[in-house]
Every structure is written in C-alpha cells, then in structure tokens.
Design a protein around this motif. Structure first.
Motif, short mmCIF file in Angstrom:
data_model
loop_
_atom_site.label_atom_id
_atom_site.label_comp_id
_atom_site.label_asym_id
_atom_site.label_seq_id
_atom_site.Cartn_x
_atom_site.Cartn_y
_atom_site.Cartn_z
N THR A 237 42.72 1.20 -14.02
CA THR A 237 42.38 2.85 -12.57
C THR A 237 41.86 2.64 -10.98
OG1 THR A 237 40.61 3.07 -12.63
CG2 THR A 237 40.94 4.21 -14.43
N TRP A 238 42.07 1.40 -10.92
CA TRP A 238 41.85 1.37 -9.31
C TRP A 238 43.65 0.65 -8.50
CZ3 TRP A 238 38.56 3.84 -6.51
CH2 TRP A 238 37.64 4.54 -7.56
N GLU A 239 44.68 0.48 -9.65
CA GLU A 239 45.11 -0.17 -8.98
C GLU A 239 45.83 0.64 -8.23
OE1 GLU A 239 47.53 -1.13 -12.66
OE2 GLU A 239 49.96 -2.06 -11.08
N LEU A 240 47.27 -0.16 -7.50
CA LEU A 240 47.33 0.85 -5.90
C LEU A 240 48.69 1.34 -6.85
CD1 LEU A 240 46.57 -1.04 -2.40
CD2 LEU A 240 45.53 1.38 -3.44
N ARG A 241 49.51 2.41 -6.51
CA ARG A 241 50.50 3.00 -6.71
C ARG A 241 51.72 2.57 -6.00
NH1 ARG A 241 49.42 2.67 -11.65
NH2 ARG A 241 47.76 3.55 -11.85
N ASP A 242 51.78 2.97 -4.51
CA ASP A 242 52.07 2.89 -3.20
C ASP A 242 52.04 1.36 -2.46
OD1 ASP A 242 54.22 4.03 -1.71
OD2 ASP A 242 53.09 4.66 -0.72
N ARG A 243 51.85 0.45 -3.52
CA ARG A 243 51.52 -0.76 -2.49
C ARG A 243 52.39 -1.33 -1.52
NH1 ARG A 243 52.08 -2.62 -7.97
NH2 ARG A 243 50.05 -2.97 -8.11
N ARG A 244 53.90 -1.05 -1.81
CA ARG A 244 54.57 -1.74 -1.01
C ARG A 244 54.61 -0.98 0.95
NH1 ARG A 244 60.42 -2.73 -2.64
NH2 ARG A 244 60.87 -1.85 -0.54
N SER A 245 53.55 0.26 1.10
CA SER A 245 53.68 0.22 2.41
C SER A 245 52.68 0.44 3.13
CB SER A 245 52.74 2.27 2.23
OG SER A 245 51.66 2.27 1.23
N TYR A 246 51.63 -0.71 2.36
CA TYR A 246 51.77 -2.07 3.16
C TYR A 246 52.56 -2.89 3.58
CZ TYR A 246 47.05 -0.04 1.09
OH TYR A 246 46.15 0.85 0.97
#
Ligand SMILES: [Zn+2]
Length: 217
Positions: A35-44
């Motif tokens: 549940t703590w997995e990021l969806r929008d990780r590319r924004s980093y």
C-alpha cells in the motif's frame, strides 16, 4: 501427514509479524507494505542526481526497513531489491544505457556492528533480477558520520562533504546507478555522486526502496 509436516518444515516466521509463512513475507504483511508503493515514481527522476524510489517511507514500510537493518533480516533486503527491479523496468528511465550498480557503503565500524550493508543486499538482489554488474566496493565511507537525525541541513552537508572516497572496480564506459535503502534529503546521494563524478565517472541517478520526501507536485 507428510504433507502437513512438509508444510510446517518449509514455513518460516514472517520477519514483520512472526506468523509462519512459505514466502519471505506473509501475504498480509506483503499486502500492507504494497500500500506504500508509489504510483508516480517517475516524477522524482529529475535534478543533479535523479531518484527512482519504490515506495513512501511511512508506517509499515518504515517499520520493515528498520526490521531489515536493526533486527538482522537481510532477506527483506533481497525482497526489496526484487521489487525495486520491477519498478526500474516499469519506469523506463535509463533508455538502455550500459549500467553498473553501486550501493551506498556503510562506514567500516557500522558494517562490523551490523554484519551486513543493507544497501548492498538490496543492490545485489536488484542486479541479479536485472542481470546488471554490481560494484560493491566502488565507494568507501571515509569516517563515521554522526547520527543525522539531530543535525540541521547545513550540518548534514558539512558532515557528508568528505564522507566518500573512490574505491575500486568501476568501469569508465558504464553509467553508475547508485542504490540505497532510504532517500531523505538527498545529501548522501549528492556526496556519493560528487566523489564519482570528480573521478570522471558518469552517474545516472539513484534507486532506493523508500523516499522520505513529500510527493512532488
Ligand atoms: Zn507478516
């Protein structure tokens, strides 16, 4: 009878909750962690040392990383490395560049006390999954850094300024991808990248299991 005996024999206590499970994590803990997995990780993936994190450094994931480090459960690092490898493949940020993976090292005293470097375990599993070369001794941590919790940002920068020296094993023709368990202020990543770049190596970015920054907008 044999079946039930085998089922008991091949079960291990889940490192997070202690329930017996055939997987490294019991299904309920795995569900909670995911549940703590990021969806929008590319924004980093931007700035001088772009970041690709698996998840958000909160609650269950924060506790699991503490379990890995302070309660000697390196098998969690292996699992996180696999999850990070999937995230890396899905994100498609490397554009098929030739890579070599460098874990952020611990100082020798800390390594001796803990018995393992969690970043190296995560990186080794990440490399196995993606068939990438691991260069575990490319960086050496030069001196023990004070616990960073009580320090201001300026103090952290000063503290880390000479934290790393170049080790061995790097190839000039490959880009370096750094790997760590947690990304907080980015000071560690920048100090590591600076040491490598000063020696003429190309640094692509850093992958971490968790990021403690607020999500970018
Ligand atoms: Zn569990």
């Amino acid at each position: 009878m044999w079946r039930s005996l085998a089922a008991v024999l091949f079960q291990q206590p889940c490192p997070c909750c202690g329930r017996l499970s055939r997987q490294p994590l019991c299904p309920s803990c795995e569900r909670r962690l995911r549940t703590w997995e990021l969806r929008d990780r590319r924004s980093y993936w931007r700035g001088s040392v772009p970041l690709l994190p698996w998840g958000s450094y909160r609650q269950d994931l924060k506790r699991a990383i503490a379990t890995l480090k302070y309660h000697a459960h390196p098998e969690l690092g292996t699992l996180f490395g696999e999850w990070l490898a999937v995230a890396w493949l899905e994100s498609q940020v490397s554009h098929n560049l030739p890579l070599q993976v460098v874990p952020i090292p611990l100082h020798a005293d800390k390594l001796k006390a803990r018995g393992f470097n969690q970043a190296e375990i995560i990186a080794a599993s990440f490399c196995r999954a993606l068939e990438l070369p691991l260069v575990p001794h490319a960086l050496v941590r030069q001196r023990a850094t004070q616990s960073m919790f009580q320090l201001t940002v300026a103090e952290r920068v000063a503290n880390l300024e000479q934290a790393f020296v170049l080790g061995r094993g790097l190839r000039k023709q490959c880009w370096v991808l750094l790997c760590d368990d947690i990304y907080t202020t980015g000071t560690t990543a920048r100090a590591a990248a600076e040491t490598l770049r000063a020696a003429g190596h190309r640094v692509l970015g850093i992958v971490t299991v968790a990021v403690a920054l607020p999500e970018p907008h």
